[in-house]
Enzyme design. Structure first.
Site, short mmCIF file in Angstrom:
data_model
loop_
_atom_site.label_atom_id
_atom_site.label_comp_id
_atom_site.label_asym_id
_atom_site.label_seq_id
_atom_site.Cartn_x
_atom_site.Cartn_y
_atom_site.Cartn_z
N GLU A 277 38.01 35.26 40.31
CA GLU A 277 38.61 34.07 40.84
C GLU A 277 37.86 33.17 41.79
OE1 GLU A 277 41.54 34.26 39.75
OE2 GLU A 277 43.03 34.91 40.87
N HIS B 213 39.44 30.35 36.66
CA HIS B 213 38.83 31.84 36.53
C HIS B 213 38.73 32.31 35.08
CE1 HIS B 213 43.40 33.77 36.46
NE2 HIS B 213 43.20 33.35 35.15
N ASN C 57 42.98 27.59 37.70
CA ASN C 57 41.75 27.42 38.86
C ASN C 57 40.50 27.87 38.42
OD1 ASN C 57 42.01 30.25 38.25
ND2 ASN C 57 42.61 30.62 40.27
N ASP D 160 40.80 42.68 31.56
CA ASP D 160 41.26 43.05 32.90
C ASP D 160 42.57 43.35 33.19
OD1 ASP D 160 42.30 40.99 31.87
OD2 ASP D 160 41.86 39.34 33.32
C1 F6R Z 1 44.06 37.17 30.96
C2 F6R Z 1 42.91 36.67 31.56
C3 F6R Z 1 43.09 35.23 32.34
C4 F6R Z 1 43.64 34.19 31.26
C5 F6R Z 1 43.62 32.96 31.80
C6 F6R Z 1 44.30 31.86 30.79
O1 F6R Z 1 43.63 38.71 30.56
O2 F6R Z 1 41.81 37.20 31.58
O3 F6R Z 1 41.85 34.97 32.85
O4 F6R Z 1 42.58 34.26 30.10
O5 F6R Z 1 44.41 32.88 32.77
O6 F6R Z 1 45.32 32.27 30.59
P1 F6R Z 1 46.28 31.76 29.22
O7 F6R Z 1 45.66 32.01 28.10
O8 F6R Z 1 47.55 32.47 29.09
O9 F6R Z 1 46.44 30.39 29.49
#
Ligand code: F6R
Length: 245
Positions: free
Chosen positions: A143, A138, A136, A67
């Site tokens: 989302e 995701h 959340n 992403d």
């Molecule tokens: C980032 C992504 C997000 C993260 C998620 C967890 O490319 O796709 O979905 O994987 O927000 O973030 P961290 O690993 O920083 O806690």
């Protein structure tokens, strides 16, 4: 879906790095998709080290970025492209012909999604996805409320994502949209590992693993994947009730 609990972040990360290397040994032309963010940071470092130590030929694999924040490019510290470039592309000298990431600054974002979907299709699908989980629930920028069948799409970011996402950047940024692979890609991927560490993730891991599958909590989709794994450390697994240790 299977849950594996590791003693700490280091062993969890080493295990993910081993999975990546093992895949490239058995299938040199594998298509790998990785999230950016904090969770896979050490796995990437170890993966790079393993590749170098073992002198594995990586000239055939293909990398796909999960992403990107809309509006950001590779020059912005904390953007997904910046992460991929500094963690993988530069240290492993991966040529541009061997990866595709979303351009968050593209004028035509719908086209950007179409190109990504076409590339994944032409490459024969994703062999291994390594993803994280947001506060959340995701995955990528899928989302809460997202349609589980979607492929690449642009999405309005949830308030939690906008707030928590500031942690990646050196200055306050206005984050409003994301461009992301969809959960349709995740379900179609031959193998998926969702990784999480630390007690701050314990609540979301519990919901992903033990609550009913629901679009309001996207990570619950992992329960539907036949070859899906939740790799967590003791902290992230501390609220699970039905887990053998
Ligand atoms: C980032 C992504 C997000 C993260 C998620 C967890 O490319 O796709 O979905 O994987 O927000 O973030 P961290 O690993 O920083 O806690």
């Amino acid at each position: 879906m299977k849950v594996s609990v590791f003693p700490d972040y280091a062993t969890l990360s080493a295990s993910v790095a081993d999975e990546l290397l093992a895949l490239l040994k058995t299938k040199p032309g594998a298509v790998i998709c990785l999230a950016s963010g904090n969770s896979p940071k050490l796995s990437c470092e170890l993966f790079v080290k393993n590749i170098k130590d073992s002198q594995t030929n990586i000239s055939q694999f293909f990398f796909v970025g999960l992403d990107e924040w809309v509006g950001l490019g590779p020059e912005t510290y904390g953007s997904c492209h910046y992460d991929f470039k500094t963690r993988l592309f530069d240290p492993l000298r991966i040529p541009a012909t061997q990866y595709h990431v979303f351009n968050g600054q593209a004028e035509d974002l719908a086209k950007e999604c179409e190109v990504m979907d076409n590339i994944i299709r032409e490459k024969g699908g994703i062999d291994l996805m390594i993803v994280g989980i947001g506060m959340n629930g995701h995955i990528g920028f899928n989302e809460p409320g997202v349609d589980f069948g979607l492929l690449s799409h642009v999405i309005e970011l949830d308030a939690v994502t906008k707030r928590v996402g500031q942690k990646y950047f050196t200055e306050q940024l206005s984050l409003s949209k994301g461009i992301t692979l969809g959960l349709g890609h995740l379900i179609a991927s031959k193998k998926v590992i969702l990784m999480a560490d630390g007690t701050a993730k314990a609540g979301v891991i519990k919901r992903a693993v033990e609550d009913e599958v629901n679009t309001s909590f996207p990570a619950s989709i992992m329960q539907l994947h036949n070859n899906g794994y939740i790799f967590i450390d003791e902290g992230a697994g501390s609220q699970l009730t039905n887990i053998e240790r």
